[in-house]
Design an enzyme around this catalytic site. Sequence first.
Site, PDB file in Angstrom:
ATOM      1  N   GLY A  47       0.783  -1.227   0.000  1.00 13.22           N
ATOM      2  CA  GLY A  47       0.000   0.000   0.000  1.00 13.22           C
ATOM      3  C   GLY A  47       0.809   1.269   0.000  1.00 13.22           C
ATOM      4  CG  ASP A  61       0.998   5.930  -2.678  1.00 12.17           C
ATOM      5  OD1 ASP A  61       0.505   4.926  -3.220  1.00 12.17           O
ATOM      6  OD2 ASP A  61       0.334   6.746  -2.029  1.00 12.17           O
ATOM      7  CG  HIS A  66      19.877  11.395  -7.640  1.00 14.12           C
ATOM      8  ND1 HIS A  66      21.108  11.486  -7.012  1.00 14.12           N
ATOM      9  CD2 HIS A  66      19.849  10.165  -8.211  1.00 14.12           C
ATOM     10  CE1 HIS A  66      21.788  10.373  -7.211  1.00 14.12           C
ATOM     11  NE2 HIS A  66      21.036   9.552  -7.939  1.00 14.12           N
ATOM     12  CG  ASP A  99      26.805   5.474  -9.447  1.00 12.39           C
ATOM     13  OD1 ASP A  99      26.160   4.759  -8.667  1.00 12.39           O
ATOM     14  OD2 ASP A  99      26.523   5.593 -10.661  1.00 12.39           O
ATOM     15  CG  HIS A 148      18.328  -0.438 -21.180  1.00  4.67           C
ATOM     16  ND1 HIS A 148      17.912   0.864 -21.102  1.00  4.67           N
ATOM     17  CD2 HIS A 148      18.882  -0.729 -19.962  1.00  4.67           C
ATOM     18  CE1 HIS A 148      18.184   1.352 -19.922  1.00  4.67           C
ATOM     19  NE2 HIS A 148      18.769   0.406 -19.202  1.00  4.67           N
ATOM     20  CB  SER A 152      23.626   0.669 -17.409  1.00  2.98           C
ATOM     21  OG  SER A 152      23.600   1.308 -16.151  1.00  2.98           O
ATOM     22  CG  HIS A 193      24.058   3.801 -12.838  1.00  2.00           C
ATOM     23  ND1 HIS A 193      24.118   4.739 -11.836  1.00  2.00           N
ATOM     24  CD2 HIS A 193      22.749   3.679 -13.162  1.00  2.00           C
ATOM     25  CE1 HIS A 193      22.898   5.169 -11.559  1.00  2.00           C
ATOM     26  NE2 HIS A 193      22.047   4.538 -12.352  1.00  2.00           N
ATOM     27  CG  ASP A 253      -0.714   4.627   2.344  1.00  2.00           C
ATOM     28  OD1 ASP A 253      -1.244   4.805   1.230  1.00  2.00           O
ATOM     29  OD2 ASP A 253      -1.086   3.751   3.136  1.00  2.00           O
TER      30      ASP A 253
END
Length: 558
Positions: free
Chosen positions: A50, A52, A80, A197, A366, A368, A370, A445
């Site tokens: 439940g 969000d 971010h 990172d 696709h 990345s 990173h 929520d």
Amino acid sequence: MPEKPTDPLLKIIPLGGLGEIGLNMMVFEYENTIVVVDSGLMFPEEEMLGIDIVIPDFSYLLKNRDKVAGLVVTHGHEDHIGAIPFLIRELAIPIYATALTLALIREKLREHNLLDRADLVQISPRQVIELGPFSFEFIRVCHSIPDGVALAIRTPVGIIIHSGDFKIDNTPVDGQRFDIARLGSYGEEGVLALFSDSTNVEREGYTVSEREVGATLREIFQQKHGRMIVAVFSSNLHRIQQLIHISREFGRKVLLNGKSMIANVRIARELGYLDFTRDDEISIQDLQYMPDSQVMMLTTGTQGEPMSALSRMAFNDHKKLKIREGDTIILSSKFIPGNERTIQNIINHLCRNGADVIHEQVKDIHVSGHAYQEELKILINVVQPRYFIPIHGEYRHLMKHRQLALSLGMAADNCLLVEDGAVMCFGRDTVCIKDRIESGRVFVDGKGVGDVGGLVLRDRRHLSEDGLVIASLVVNKETYEILSGPDIFSKGFIHEEAKPEILYEAKCLIFESIDKQLEEDRRLDCTLLQEEIRRELKRFFIRTLDRRPVIYPIVVEI
């Protein structure tokens, strides 16, 4: 020179992003000044029923609100910037970011009716801002969204480099290359600490250039003649730009579908980050007049989100768009761990509707944003930090990144492995972890922020796994005569018609509990009776069905 015992120390405190993917937020504090870097959210994990979104715990900042001088943002991804509205609601502080990042933040604040609470300051790469004893230089990096930056932070005890999210792409779509020269100049000057990172540290080699994905997409467009429907992250403007160019090359018009897709493309077009003219675009109303071979739809829903445009099309719930035979669906994104089952379900439904579905597991569509291991090594070698602290990742990522730094010859004592809430104290030549502050996750929520905690989630899990049983009865408070009931209702437990004998026996137990209390006390105590009913029904359901539903007895006296 070593600091004197009286010299103040620089405190760096991660409030999120060290120990999880997302939730990125870091505090830089020196004497009476605090500057925050990033304020991101995390999407709920499977057991967070439940919920969000999840945001960092801002308690430390609220306790020190008079010290907070501003928020510096590295780029415009939700992990971010997603928590900024919740932070600004509590602290009206200036926000410093590049043009696109600032525009995305402005849109987010507008949605929350908070634009008047924030002073938004646009900064360009290589520009320097002064905030108390700190100076921040924005250094351009490559990522899966334009305008990403690393930060070179001059502090009274030395230079700190914060990588932001980055990759090293020598052929970026927008021509804006990673500013390795500027980072190298700081390395020559001497860097006290590098915060880097760790998201893709487990991947060997180098990331593939975004342009290579464009070449693969072009091949697919060349082979297909029906409608092309491409699901892509709405923030991946480099991918979107390539798709627009490819569509133009093959005579296809572009339909934008999904709230975030429409909003992000509008913002990027207004700022000049997208070459996308009005002649390239069509509306849903135009579809009926367009041949399938001239249509390309850009849509949201790469992760199978239930309310996304692609999901609604897959389940035939979209009012205006239907999947049909001959459509080609391209999921141009990574399957985020935890979403695989949902995405596969979407793919199955798209195929049932006659579409040909292409995704990352069958074709290289696709890449990345990173850095992989070799790029992470390059950054460490270029910056040459005295201390190294891996950020942005789960614990295994942080540990692997530390091992990578050690493999380059860094001393073990100079590579710190820390998590959210750790207070790192830096002097000119020293570092130590002195303390821990209050940190953690705050659940959002609906309109409630922080009002759902571990106990509520535990109850939700219990309800979802075992169901609910409500036992109710009404008694006369003077004569103790049962006026109504006992009635038993269940949800998610058993079907009443399937096992009527179970509920009948449960009612008999309630009568026995009433008789027992009357025999012992010659009166009914509703509170004690409710506890006795709960206890007896719990034992009964475990004994007969080996199930443990949530039991909620209600005894009303009138």
